[in-house]
Design a protein around this motif. Structure first.
Motif, PDB file in Angstrom:
ATOM      1  N   THR A   5       0.708  -1.176  -0.193  1.00 20.49           N
ATOM      2  CA  THR A   5       0.167  -0.067   0.007  1.00 20.49           C
ATOM      3  C   THR A   5       0.902   1.202  -0.112  1.00 20.49           C
ATOM      4  O   THR A   5       1.906   1.155   0.715  1.00 20.49           O
ATOM      5  N   ASP A   6       0.538   2.409  -0.769  1.00 19.19           N
ATOM      6  CA  ASP A   6       1.518   3.347  -1.135  1.00 19.19           C
ATOM      7  C   ASP A   6       1.082   4.520  -0.070  1.00 19.19           C
ATOM      8  O   ASP A   6      -0.119   5.024  -0.174  1.00 19.19           O
ATOM      9  N   PRO A   7       1.724   4.977   0.833  1.00 18.33           N
ATOM     10  CA  PRO A   7       1.381   5.807   2.002  1.00 18.33           C
ATOM     11  C   PRO A   7       1.532   7.267   1.393  1.00 18.33           C
ATOM     12  O   PRO A   7       1.022   8.257   1.865  1.00 18.33           O
ATOM     13  N   ARG A   8       1.951   7.640  -0.110  1.00 13.60           N
ATOM     14  CA  ARG A   8       2.005   8.966  -0.506  1.00 13.60           C
ATOM     15  C   ARG A   8       1.488   9.106  -1.831  1.00 13.60           C
ATOM     16  O   ARG A   8       1.737  10.066  -2.498  1.00 13.60           O
ATOM     17  N   ALA A   9       0.640   8.258  -2.162  1.00 11.62           N
ATOM     18  CA  ALA A   9      -0.417   8.533  -3.386  1.00 11.62           C
ATOM     19  C   ALA A   9      -1.282   9.841  -3.297  1.00 11.62           C
ATOM     20  O   ALA A   9      -1.833  10.254  -2.251  1.00 11.62           O
ATOM     21  N   VAL A 139       8.587   2.877  10.198  1.00 11.79           N
ATOM     22  CA  VAL A 139       9.291   3.316   8.890  1.00 11.79           C
ATOM     23  C   VAL A 139       8.946   2.469   7.983  1.00 11.79           C
ATOM     24  O   VAL A 139       8.985   0.962   8.093  1.00 11.79           O
ATOM     25  N   PRO A 140       8.359   2.673   6.493  1.00 13.49           N
ATOM     26  CA  PRO A 140       8.365   1.531   5.576  1.00 13.49           C
ATOM     27  C   PRO A 140       9.465   1.073   5.357  1.00 13.49           C
ATOM     28  O   PRO A 140      10.446   1.630   5.005  1.00 13.49           O
ATOM     29  N   PRO A 141       9.404  -0.263   4.959  1.00 16.51           N
ATOM     30  CA  PRO A 141      10.571  -1.157   4.857  1.00 16.51           C
ATOM     31  C   PRO A 141      11.148  -1.040   3.263  1.00 16.51           C
ATOM     32  O   PRO A 141      12.385  -1.344   3.157  1.00 16.51           O
ATOM     33  N   ARG A 142      10.216  -0.951   2.425  1.00 17.25           N
ATOM     34  CA  ARG A 142      10.485  -0.869   0.990  1.00 17.25           C
ATOM     35  C   ARG A 142      11.238   0.253   0.577  1.00 17.25           C
ATOM     36  O   ARG A 142      11.123   1.368   1.106  1.00 17.25           O
ATOM     37  N   SER A 143      12.086  -0.083  -0.463  1.00 14.62           N
ATOM     38  CA  SER A 143      12.765   1.094  -0.974  1.00 14.62           C
ATOM     39  C   SER A 143      11.931   2.497  -1.729  1.00 14.62           C
ATOM     40  O   SER A 143      12.339   3.374  -1.805  1.00 14.62           O
ATOM     41  N   ASP A 144      10.721   1.824  -2.167  1.00 18.08           N
ATOM     42  CA  ASP A 144       9.781   2.897  -2.591  1.00 18.08           C
ATOM     43  C   ASP A 144       8.950   3.256  -1.644  1.00 18.08           C
ATOM     44  O   ASP A 144       7.805   4.188  -2.132  1.00 18.08           O
ATOM     45  N   GLY A 145       9.228   2.991  -0.382  1.00 19.25           N
ATOM     46  CA  GLY A 145       8.234   3.499   0.610  1.00 19.25           C
ATOM     47  C   GLY A 145       7.003   2.837   0.872  1.00 19.25           C
ATOM     48  O   GLY A 145       5.858   3.545   1.563  1.00 19.25           O
ATOM     49  N   LEU A 146       6.687   1.673   0.541  1.00 17.09           N
ATOM     50  CA  LEU A 146       5.382   1.059   0.709  1.00 17.09           C
ATOM     51  C   LEU A 146       5.690   0.123   1.882  1.00 17.09           C
ATOM     52  O   LEU A 146       6.628  -0.281   2.380  1.00 17.09           O
ATOM     53  N   PHE A 147       4.389  -0.292   2.391  1.00 17.30           N
ATOM     54  CA  PHE A 147       4.224  -1.119   3.640  1.00 17.30           C
ATOM     55  C   PHE A 147       3.521  -2.505   2.968  1.00 17.30           C
ATOM     56  O   PHE A 147       2.742  -2.541   2.131  1.00 17.30           O
ATOM     57  N   GLY A 205       9.531  -6.976   3.099  1.00 20.60           N
ATOM     58  CA  GLY A 205       9.116  -5.427   2.504  1.00 20.60           C
ATOM     59  C   GLY A 205       8.808  -5.617   0.984  1.00 20.60           C
ATOM     60  O   GLY A 205       8.097  -4.742   0.410  1.00 20.60           O
ATOM     61  N   GLY A 206       9.075  -6.876   0.285  1.00 18.63           N
ATOM     62  CA  GLY A 206       8.529  -7.139  -0.868  1.00 18.63           C
ATOM     63  C   GLY A 206       9.431  -6.546  -2.175  1.00 18.63           C
ATOM     64  O   GLY A 206       9.192  -6.857  -3.342  1.00 18.63           O
ATOM     65  N   ASP A 207      10.566  -6.174  -1.840  1.00 23.87           N
ATOM     66  CA  ASP A 207      11.789  -5.914  -2.599  1.00 23.87           C
ATOM     67  C   ASP A 207      12.278  -7.272  -3.295  1.00 23.87           C
ATOM     68  O   ASP A 207      11.894  -8.232  -2.597  1.00 23.87           O
ATOM     69  N   ALA A 208      13.047  -7.101  -4.296  1.00 24.94           N
ATOM     70  CA  ALA A 208      13.414  -8.492  -5.005  1.00 24.94           C
ATOM     71  C   ALA A 208      14.128  -9.271  -4.055  1.00 24.94           C
ATOM     72  O   ALA A 208      15.054  -8.927  -3.280  1.00 24.94           O
ATOM     73  N   GLY A 209      13.705 -10.617  -3.946  1.00 23.79           N
ATOM     74  CA  GLY A 209      14.429 -11.521  -3.082  1.00 23.79           C
ATOM     75  C   GLY A 209      13.828 -11.557  -1.533  1.00 23.79           C
ATOM     76  O   GLY A 209      13.907 -12.455  -0.948  1.00 23.79           O
ATOM     77  N   ASP A 210      12.683 -10.673  -1.334  1.00 22.16           N
ATOM     78  CA  ASP A 210      12.282 -10.472  -0.039  1.00 22.16           C
ATOM     79  C   ASP A 210      10.933 -11.672   0.187  1.00 22.16           C
ATOM     80  O   ASP A 210      10.385 -11.740  -0.807  1.00 22.16           O
ATOM     81  N   PRO A 211      10.846 -12.227   1.119  1.00 16.18           N
ATOM     82  CA  PRO A 211       9.898 -13.076   1.401  1.00 16.18           C
ATOM     83  C   PRO A 211       8.521 -12.163   1.658  1.00 16.18           C
ATOM     84  O   PRO A 211       8.567 -11.231   2.408  1.00 16.18           O
ATOM     85  N   ALA A 212       7.421 -12.816   1.260  1.00 18.84           N
ATOM     86  CA  ALA A 212       6.016 -12.046   1.462  1.00 18.84           C
ATOM     87  C   ALA A 212       5.562 -12.442   2.929  1.00 18.84           C
ATOM     88  O   ALA A 212       5.645 -13.465   3.465  1.00 18.84           O
ATOM     89  N   PRO A 213       4.616 -11.548   3.456  1.00 19.73           N
ATOM     90  CA  PRO A 213       3.861 -11.985   4.567  1.00 19.73           C
ATOM     91  C   PRO A 213       3.087 -13.153   4.509  1.00 19.73           C
ATOM     92  O   PRO A 213       2.632 -13.445   3.045  1.00 19.73           O
ATOM     93  N   GLU A 214       2.632 -13.666   5.432  1.00 22.39           N
ATOM     94  CA  GLU A 214       1.787 -15.020   5.360  1.00 22.39           C
ATOM     95  C   GLU A 214       0.774 -14.713   6.523  1.00 22.39           C
ATOM     96  O   GLU A 214       0.890 -13.823   7.147  1.00 22.39           O
ATOM     97  N   ALA A 215      -0.527 -15.273   6.257  1.00 17.57           N
ATOM     98  CA  ALA A 215      -1.416 -15.118   7.231  1.00 17.57           C
ATOM     99  C   ALA A 215      -1.061 -15.582   8.382  1.00 17.57           C
ATOM    100  O   ALA A 215      -0.512 -16.712   8.798  1.00 17.57           O
TER     101      ALA A 215
END
Length: 546
Positions: A5-9, A139-147, A205-215
């Protein structure tokens, strides 16, 4: 691929887009706004009225329901406030969010921005920001500022706000997308909670190589504490109460009473009628009751509509202002300083030239007098009606409301407009204000964006400053008086204001959305009110739950 989700849209909210434009991340964590202005901040350290010394805390306080998203997916969300700390320097809001259905792509929450409100004094505060308008906190973990978000995974966040006075024990919070969360108790602490020891959000964070969250995951993020260079965003609430003869606007540290010229004066005349003199004497009593005793300055201003020559309008407006000043001075005595102005048609409050031109011009023909008030002084603000002052100027203050879960909100009336069903819930007295909660349901098979601001939505001649937003036509009417209460506004500086009400966006088929609109409170003897609900009509007998 992880969902984000983009916090700065750049998407405007219910608060004025030019100044309070902000969107929140799905987790209400990525707030970006500029609430600073050149208006003097209300004094949050000077509330003299004693309040309850200790309020029992029963965290978490939880709300659930669908929230508006810019993608239209409007996911069911659980939002829980898990703590509200007050340190020597600031407030810390701890909260968790969990989405309950799958999302696609990047999503941005639509709704009121995160704001803490002291409902007794009306002092409001937005998140602490740095010089680049980024909020302090998680702090958003992704390099593009997303959570990152994932269905049934819980994101843990914190957000920092300016400090409220020690006398304030409970606050109201808006910004979750799920209405107003009242009665949140403040926890006084020497030190806030420690930062997460091992924030795992950086690994998801979802950057290349990062694992995605799970339920089932609980996701924590790095925390950025205020560093001494933060920008504080402190403001107040602006209320508007209307009657057949007068209206009163209270804007933080200023109160303005408008006398309707068509009632006060004969056509093209500057002498008060006999009935009008009595109204001005009641207005003088209101001034004596509400004015800041340390600033006894009153400005009387005459206004006309847009018809006629500028010179004539200015002269007539000044003559009418002088007549009102004479009566005020006679009633109040010599301890007050008066200034006099005639502004002709330069400052209309209703837009002329439309289908409601006659009503708009009548609204613009007025004599105003404005005077300073102390927004933190609640001494003498009775919860019972004072018969000696103007009803529109009578401020009524109650204790803060208890927290109300959505499951407790019974339905007291139902109306329909086109493909939208309106369910009305009981009114809630919250300090000096009333929260009206309604639920809107899309009963059709297609997405619907209801038009609530058309000719059926707003009364002819209504003041433009208090009818913005899709709930702008909503009002509360007292059944045994002529008083109409318009939606209260946030005020964070000159030109930076917006309605304390939710915006209605595209509604998905079958979804129900809980929305709020906030008004100034009537006296305690008022047991129910009429909700003027725009195109849904007038709904009588809406009771209070407290």
């Amino acid at each position: 691929m992880s969902l984000t989700t983009d916090p700065r849209a750049a998407r405007g909210l219910a608060v004025t887009a030019a100044v309070l434009a902000a969107t929140t991340a799905l987790t209400s964590c990525g707030v970006v706004r500029d609430l600073t202005g050149d208006r003097e901040d209300p004094d949050t350290e000077n509330v003299d009225e004693p309040r309850e010394e200790e309020v029992e805390a029963d965290f978490p306080y939880t709300r659930e329901g669908p929230i508006f998203l810019d993608t239209g997916q409007d996911v069911e969300t659980t939002f829980s406030v898990t703590g509200l700390e007050r340190t020597d320097d600031h407030m810390v809001l701890h909260y968790e969010t969990t989405i309950r259905a799958p999302l696609r792509g990047s999503n941005t929450t639509l709704g009121l921005p995160p704001i803490l409100v002291d409902p007794v004094s009306g002092v409001t505060a937005g998140p602490l920001q740095d010089g680049s308008d980024a909020p302090y906190g998680s702090v958003p973990p992704r390099s593009d500022g997303l959570f990152p978000v994932e269905t049934d995974a819980t994101n843990v966040h914190r957000l920092y706000f300016p400090r409220f006075s020690d006398d304030v024990t409970e606050l109201t919070y808006v910004g979750s997308g799920l209405g107003a969360m009242t009665g949140l108790p403040i926890q006084d602490v020497d030190e806030e909670r420690s930062d997460p020891e091992d924030p795992n959000g950086a690994d998801m964070g979802g950057d290349a190589g990062d694992p995605a969250p799970e339920a089932g995951d609980v996701i924590e993020f790095e925390n950025r504490r205020p560093d001494g260079d933060q920008v504080e965003m402190v403001g107040g609430l602006e209320s508007f109460v209307d009657s057949e003869t007068t209206s009163t606007t209270r804007d933080g540290d200023t109160e303005t009473v408008a006398l309707k010229a068509d009632v006060m004066f004969e056509f093209d005349e500057a002498e008060l009628t006999g009935e009008a003199e009595e109204v001005v004497r009641e207005a003088a009593a209101s001034v004596g009751n509400n004015i800041d005793p340390d600033q006894r300055e009153i400005t009387v201003i005459g206004h006309t509509d847009g018809k006629g020559a500028d010179d004539y309008n200015e002269t007539l407006s000044e003559e009418r202002a002088e007549t009102v000043r004479e009566v005020l001075e006679e009633e109040l005595g010599g301890d007050f300083t008066f200034e006099l102005e005639g502004r002709g048609a330069d400052e209309p409050v209703a837009e002329e030239g439309g289908s409601d031109d006659e009503e708009a011009r009548a609204r613009n023909r007025r004599v105003e007098f404005e005077y300073p008030v102390d927004p933190a002084d609640i001494d003498g603000q009775s919860a019972e009606r004072d018969e000696d002052v103007l009803g529109s100027s009578d401020r009524n203050v109650f204790p803060p409301a208890d927290f109300i879960e959505e499951a407790d909100a019974e339905i007291v009336a139902t109306e329909t407009y086109e493909d939208v069903q309106l369910d009305v819930h009981p009114l809630v007295r919250d300090g000096a204000y009333v929260i009206s909660t309604v639920s809107l349901t899309n009963t059709s098979d297609d997405p619907v964006t209801p038009d609530l601001t058309g000719e059926d939505g707003v009364l002819p001649g209504a003041p433009a400053d208090f009818t913005d937003g899709t709930l702008g036509g909503f009002q509360l009417l007292e059944p045994d008086s002529d008083l109409a209460r318009y939606i209260t506004y946030f005020q964070f500086g000159e030109g930076s204001m917006g309605p304390f009400a939710d915006e209605v966006h595209e509604m998905q088929p079958g979804n129900s959305y809980q929305l709020i609109a906030v008004f100034s409170a009537p006296p305690s003897e008022v047991g129910d009110m009429t909700l003027r609900a725009g195109p849904f009509g007038e709904i009588e007998g809406v009771p209070f739950s407290n």
